[in-house]
Design a protein around this motif. Sequence first.
Motif, mmCIF file in Angstrom:
data_model
loop_
_atom_site.group_PDB
_atom_site.id
_atom_site.type_symbol
_atom_site.label_atom_id
_atom_site.label_comp_id
_atom_site.label_asym_id
_atom_site.label_seq_id
_atom_site.Cartn_x
_atom_site.Cartn_y
_atom_site.Cartn_z
ATOM 1 N N CYS A 189 3.147 2.219 -7.346
ATOM 2 C CA CYS A 189 4.574 1.902 -7.367
ATOM 3 C C CYS A 189 4.754 0.496 -7.922
ATOM 4 O O CYS A 189 3.976 -0.417 -7.596
ATOM 5 N N ASP A 236 -9.229 -2.434 1.175
ATOM 6 C CA ASP A 236 -7.944 -2.729 0.556
ATOM 7 C C ASP A 236 -7.911 -4.079 -0.152
ATOM 8 O O ASP A 236 -7.311 -4.213 -1.222
ATOM 9 N N ASP A 252 0.847 -1.185 0.000
ATOM 10 C CA ASP A 252 0.000 0.000 0.000
ATOM 11 C C ASP A 252 0.891 1.246 0.000
ATOM 12 O O ASP A 252 1.690 1.445 0.925
ATOM 13 N N THR A 253 0.774 2.067 -1.025
ATOM 14 C CA THR A 253 1.581 3.274 -1.157
ATOM 15 C C THR A 253 0.687 4.454 -1.519
ATOM 16 O O THR A 253 -0.438 4.278 -1.986
ATOM 17 N N ALA A 254 1.210 5.656 -1.356
ATOM 18 C CA ALA A 254 0.416 6.851 -1.646
ATOM 19 C C ALA A 254 0.142 7.002 -3.132
ATOM 20 O O ALA A 254 -0.922 7.493 -3.533
ATOM 21 N N GLN A 255 1.093 6.617 -3.979
ATOM 22 C CA GLN A 255 0.953 6.649 -5.430
ATOM 23 C C GLN A 255 1.332 5.274 -5.969
ATOM 24 O O GLN A 255 2.061 4.521 -5.307
ATOM 25 N N GLN A 285 -3.481 1.765 -3.571
ATOM 26 C CA GLN A 285 -3.561 3.036 -2.839
ATOM 27 C C GLN A 285 -4.872 3.006 -2.059
ATOM 28 O O GLN A 285 -5.918 3.400 -2.575
ATOM 29 N N SER A 286 -4.806 2.507 -0.842
ATOM 30 C CA SER A 286 -6.041 2.220 -0.115
ATOM 31 C C SER A 286 -6.866 3.463 0.182
ATOM 32 O O SER A 286 -8.072 3.358 0.422
ATOM 33 N N ALA A 287 -6.249 4.633 0.157
ATOM 34 C CA ALA A 287 -6.986 5.858 0.446
ATOM 35 C C ALA A 287 -7.742 6.391 -0.764
ATOM 36 O O ALA A 287 -8.513 7.339 -0.637
ATOM 37 N N LEU A 288 -7.549 5.798 -1.938
ATOM 38 C CA LEU A 288 -8.067 6.401 -3.170
ATOM 39 C C LEU A 288 -9.262 5.675 -3.781
ATOM 40 O O LEU A 288 -9.840 6.157 -4.759
#
Length: 262
Positions: A53, A222, A48-51, A134-137
């Motif tokens: 990868c 996720d 899990d990453t912000a963008q 990106q679990s936040a998106l």
Amino acid sequence: MSILPTLFVPHGAPTFALAPGPAGQAMSDWAGRIEKPQAVLVVSAHWDTAQPCLGAATQPEIIHDFWGFPDALYELGYPATGAPGVAAEAKRLLDAAGFRAGLDHERGLDHGAWIPMRMMFPAADVPVATLSIQSALGPRHHYLVGQALAPLAAQGVLIVASGNLTHNLSHYRPAASGAGEPPYVGRFQAWIWDRLVARDVDSLLAYRVLAPGAVEAHPRDDHLLPLFVALGAAGPGFTAERVFKGVYENMLAMDSFAFRPS
């Protein structure tokens, strides 16, 4: 080479690697029926990453990213070579679509990646690259990521999205406990399959609002987000195949799906 389908598979609890059962056999059988891919790109719910990868290691080691399980699990390996060229091409496609994708030349294979790969390609003779979530998106972001990666299927790359159709570990009960299956599991399985057969992508993207038992099935989404990458990469005219339907440990829906582009 023909255009490859995309795939959504379960990785289950880590002990799935030791006791694949019918779900693992179904994945193995399916892999044996398709044209052997040049490489695999695994989308793992456990990275899990912000963008976005891409894992671009040339010799990725496996990561035992779990604790308290039988010693035999920590002795397992998977000596596949990496696919840095596939990772670089995936980054190029994502960048062209407006995503700011990264490359990680050190990242190994977490259990969301190596467990299904061991079942599908036990000889470790297919190179592997990986892709983070990106679990936040949310679902729509992942569907768009999949759309950007669609050209890979015509280049001999099999996109394998690894998660679980239901994943609420607060309800985890070993089968030996005698606990019954929570009612939401079957309802959620049926709703997802019905929407896949209907190619109702809009409803699938809004599953947390529309699907029965959605929040119980996924307190955090996720483990379902990889599904949307596989859907996006297959395109709007996909045909869905249910590779396996079943439930392990009373609450982990282990369904796997293949999506063939039109």
